[in-house]
Design an enzyme around this catalytic site. Structure first.
Site, PDB file in Angstrom:
ATOM      1  N   CYS A   1       1.600  -0.815   0.487  1.00 53.74           N
ATOM      2  CA  CYS A   1       0.163   0.312   0.077  1.00 53.74           C
ATOM      3  C   CYS A   1       1.004   1.167   0.120  1.00 53.74           C
ATOM      4  O   CYS A   1       1.105   2.267  -1.211  1.00 53.74           O
ATOM      5  CB  CYS A   1      -0.739   0.194   1.250  1.00 53.74           C
ATOM      6  SG  CYS A   1      -2.371  -1.542   1.030  1.00 53.74           S
ATOM      7  N   HIS A   2       1.744   1.479   0.998  1.00 54.47           N
ATOM      8  CA  HIS A   2       2.668   2.526   1.490  1.00 54.47           C
ATOM      9  C   HIS A   2       3.666   2.216   1.739  1.00 54.47           C
ATOM     10  O   HIS A   2       4.260   2.824   2.009  1.00 54.47           O
ATOM     11  CB  HIS A   2       1.699   3.349   2.456  1.00 54.47           C
ATOM     12  CG  HIS A   2       0.787   3.624   2.040  1.00 54.47           C
ATOM     13  ND1 HIS A   2      -0.168   3.053   2.580  1.00 54.47           N
ATOM     14  CD2 HIS A   2       0.063   4.489   1.292  1.00 54.47           C
ATOM     15  CE1 HIS A   2      -1.688   3.846   2.628  1.00 54.47           C
ATOM     16  NE2 HIS A   2      -1.288   4.238   1.124  1.00 54.47           N
ATOM     17  N   GLY A   3       4.084   1.005   1.234  1.00 52.46           N
ATOM     18  CA  GLY A   3       6.072   0.608   1.357  1.00 52.46           C
ATOM     19  C   GLY A   3       6.629   0.806   1.984  1.00 52.46           C
ATOM     20  O   GLY A   3       7.609   0.327   2.580  1.00 52.46           O
TER      21      GLY A   3
END
Lengths: 197, 405, 230
Positions: free
Chosen positions: A160-162
């Site tokens: 999703c956001h690393g």
């Protein structure tokens, strides 16, 4: 209207208003209370699992209290990957908040974050916004390309956001996630049967 | 307090954009109400309170209720189980469910008192005809909502009540069968029925809110009637709604809540009147309970239905008994409103109230020949009351009206 | 109508509706009276024992979980006591009989009803349960076999065979059997609505509070309405 009448009137207004306010506030209690988990939901709060069903080097996702839980069978190679990158970790000793620690943590198993180091059991929700991170156990970029840094120690990568976690699910510096993956209370009923919660 | 609030800067900001001050003045602080209203005028605000309570409790019940007739262990269903889960496992679920179940009956108690007051004091007469008609629409929607809601626990009374009533609609000529299928969504009352009843049970109260808004608006155009039935003109016979009637209504709410909470906390089944004994038995489509009757607030109309041999005539009579309420403002030709000054109408309307109670009693009891006869006589008077109204002014000698209230 | 008149009428109406409903009975025979106190822990526990030892041979109480037996303060069983009762059934499971519905159908001709709500689901409530349990007699007409004739059951022919061996009792045992029937009636009343004691407890405070509030509102109404000239 006389002065005393006005005082009496103001008093009655205040008393009625105050009691009405209390009544309204008291009414809120059962209604909001009813939205909390019900007794039977709380009762179904444990999960039993046999870790022997997880093959060496593999990961399975099971459910506990409706949440996903990782169970990883770590090989000796994977266990070695736990060491040597403490400088990259936000919280190498899992001390930041209560949820990343557990009663059974000892100085020996602290870096493994597991009762039996070969079986890591952890809540599978990224501590950023709750996605399930992808398991990318081998070190370096060979298998994973750009999605992980060059000095990748092996672990998880959240799509999703690393956010990045090592093989003990400890969060790596620079990730948006604030904390290591959460642990939960569990115990071994037998050699391989574990009860979570 | 209200005046202080209205002087604040924030209120000024809102007022510029909404005209709130004008609304508050015209609807509350400068809305003129006759000063001689008695406590029978409290039931309107109480009905509004119960409507709010029903919607509030209903919203929270819907978070746990599951409209499914799928079978579970022991002949129960998912729907029945979910109600019991609310009663046992959900925090304060028992309170919210009892509030809702008792609230349904309380709603009808309050609304029937409200209607009775309107009948006695001639509040339906011009210029309040439309106000009355909107009120009758509210009554019909309430009865619908109550009927849909009663199916949801999926107990024996739920199931057989719904079976009987959908069969009623089936008795109508031409559209009957169609209507029945639309209601049931199957060959008999079943899972599809339960699902659509749940949906409609959620929809109807929203309709009620809109129509109640219309009812209040209509009231504020024609203003309240009063016990004398005289037209009053702003000035010495009237007082502003706020603070006088807001406080009187608040006191009424206190008294109402005493009764309501007593029942909710100490006697929620009300001896089988509010939650019927047979509804604790799970629905069984192969066995009708030995004694089946609707909930108390529908029994007067049920007696009218049973008073006729022919099913079709029974259904039409029941429809007519409700439909005739729409015509009431036009049937009554008397120039005097209040029963206080109408000796004949006064006796008639008292007898009408007694008749409705007798009809209710007959509908609740197991049918016997005597009760059937009593029910038929009562039905006859029910209609006679309305049909005699146009002729009453011909011979009724009304008492002299006072100059001013 | 004046307020006082109205309140009088309303109170009488409420008061009248109660005894009428309580005395109603399906079978037409007046039921025996069982005085029930659902706060008596000792009695509820004895009733639970009768339920698990006798009733649960055929009947379930699916809405009562083993965990509930620990959690309801009225019963408050210990974990060990509950473990003894449940065997290998999960803690969150309802109290389900081992008799399968199919076997029950063969043995008794019908599936015994679940007892979680039996007191709510029968006219007469606890009195009905108590009367049935102590109502087995010899059929005066001799048509119904012993053990299936019950004075209080509608139609008198009951599929449930005399569970407490009421019929075979001698004089000395009567009292004990009556107590057992009484205990289990109390237990069943409790599980029919397990939050009833909490409800009554909260209700008392609510009523006192509302009474005060209503009195204040009445005084306020009188005060404000002094302005209005009649």
């Amino acid at each position: 209207m006389s002065e005393t009448d006005q005082t009496r009137r103001n008093f009655l207004f205040a008393a009625a208003g105050g009691m009405g306010g209390i009544a309204a506030a008291a009414t809120v209690v059962p209604f909001i209370g009813s939205m909390l988990p019900a007794a039977d939901t709380l009762a179904a709060a444990t999960t039993e699992f046999d870790v022997a069903t997880v093959e060496a080097g593999q990961l399975v996702v099971i459910q506990w209290q409706g949440k996903p839980v990782f169970v990883v069978h770590r090989t000796p190679e994977l266990l070695k990957q736990v060491d040597g990158h403490d400088a990259m970790l936000k919280d190498p000793n899992s001390e930041a908040i209560e949820a990343v620690s557990a009663e059974w943590i000892t100085p020996e198993n602290r870096k493994y974050r597991a009762i039996k180091p070969e079986y890591l059991i952890t809540v599978a929700s990224c501590t950023h916004l709750g996605c399930i991170p992808l398991f990318k156990p081998s070190p370096g970029r060979a298998e994973w390309g750009d999605s992980v840094p060059e000095d990748w120690p092996g672990g998880w990568h959240c799509p999703c956001h690393g956010s990045l976690y090592d093989v003990s699910a400890r969060v790596i510096n620079g990730s948006p996630a604030p904390h290591n993956l959460h642990l939960m209370p569990y115990k071994y009923l037998s050699e391989t049967r574990v009860v979570i919660g | 307090m209200l005046e202080k609030m209205m002087k604040s800067k924030l209120f000024g900001w809102i007022d510029e954009r909404t005209g709130a001050e004008a609304i508050i003045k015209s609807q509350l602080t400068e809305y003129e109400v006759p000063k001689n209203l008695n406590y029978m005028w409290n039931f309107g605000s109480l009905a509004l309170l119960v409507l709010v309570l029903q919607i509030l409790t209903g919203i929270f019940l819907a978070m746990y209720y599951k409209p499914s007739a799928a079978l579970t262990y022991g002949g129960y269903t998912v729907a029945f189980d979910s109600v019991e889960r609310i009663m046992r496992d959900v925090n304060f679920g028992w309170l919210i469910r009892y509030m809702h179940a008792v609230g349904a009956s309380a709603f009808f108690v309050v609304v029937y008192m409200h209607i009775g007051r309107g009948l006695y004091y001639g509040s339906y007469k011009g210029p309040r005809e439309l106000l009355w008609i909107i009120g009758v629409v509210i009554l019909l929607i309430m009865q619908g909502a109550a009927f849909f809601g009663y199916l949801l626990p999926w107990g024996q009374m739920s199931f057989w009540g719904a079976t009987v009533i959908t069969n009623l609609f089936g008795a109508l000529p031409v559209i009957g069968e169609f209507l029945q299928e639309v209601l049931r969504g199957g060959f008999a009352v079943g899972d599809p029925t339960l699902n659509r009843f749940f949906s409609l049970h959620y929809l109807f109260p929203l309709l009620l809110v809109a129509i109640v808004g219309g009812h209040v608006h209509a009231l504020h155009v024609v203003h309240s009637n009063n016990p004398t039935g005289l037209d009053v003109h702003a000035g010495k016979s009237t007082i502003p709604f706020h603070p006088y009637y807001t406080i009187k209504d608040a006191f009424g709410v206190g008294v109402f809540l005493l009764f309501y909470c007593y029942v909710v906390f100490f006697n929620p089944q009300m001896g089988g009147y509010f939650i019927e004994v047979d509804n604790y038995v799970p629905a069984n489509n192969l066995q009708t309970p030995p004694h089946i009757a609707p909930v108390w607030y529908l029994t007067p109309w049920y007696t009218i239905l049973r008073s006729f041999e022919s099913k079709l005539i029974g259904v039409l009579a029941m429809g007519a008994s409700l439909g005739i309420l729409f015509l009431l403002p036009f049937l009554d030709r008397s120039k005097v409103r209040s029963a206080r000054y109408r000796p004949v109408y006064r006796q008639m309307v008292y007898l009408f109230f007694v008749t409705v109670i007798i009809l209710g009693y007959c509908g609740h009891s197991a049918p016997t020949p005597t009760l059937k006869l009593i029910g038929q006589i009562s039905t006859a008077y029910y209609f006679a009351f309305f049909l005699l109204l146009p002729f009453v002014p011909m011979f009724e000698k009304t008492k002299p009206l006072p100059e001013e209230i | 109508m004046k307020l006082k008149q109205f309140l009088t009428v309303a109170s009488i109406a409420v008061a009248l509706s109660l005894p009428v409903a309580a005395s109603a009975n399906e079978g037409g025979v007046a039921l025996k009276h069982a005085e029930i106190d659902v706060t008596d822990q000792a009695q509820l526990r004895r009733g639970l024992t009768v339920f698990t030892d006798v009733c649960m041979g055929c009947h379930s109480a699916k809405y009562v979980t083993y965990k509930g037996l620990m959690d309801y303060p009225e019963l408050a069983l210990s974990r060990e006591e509950v473990d003894d009762l449940r065997g290998d059934k999960p803690l969150a499971s309802g109290m389900i009989t081992d008799l399968s519905p199919a076997d029950a159908e063969v043995s008794y001709g019908k599936v015994p009803p679940d007892l979680s709500l039996i007191v709510n689901a029968r006219r007469g409530g606890a009195n009905y349960v108590y009367s049935i349990l102590t109502g087995f007699e010899h059929d005066p007409s001799g048509k119904v076999p012993d053990g299936n004739f019950n004075e209080y059951f509608p139609g008198n022919r009951i599929a449930m065979p005399d569970p407490l061996s009421w019929l075979g009792h001698d004089e000395d045992e009567t009292k004990e059997l009556e107590e057992q029937a009484h205990d289990v009636a109390a237990f069943l009343t409790f599980i029919g609505d397990p939050h009833q004691n909490q409800r009554h407890a909260i209700g008392k405070y609510v009523m006192i509070f509302l009474l005060l509030l209503t009195i204040i509102l009445y005084l306020l109404k009188k005060e404000v309405w002094k302005d209005v000239k009649h």
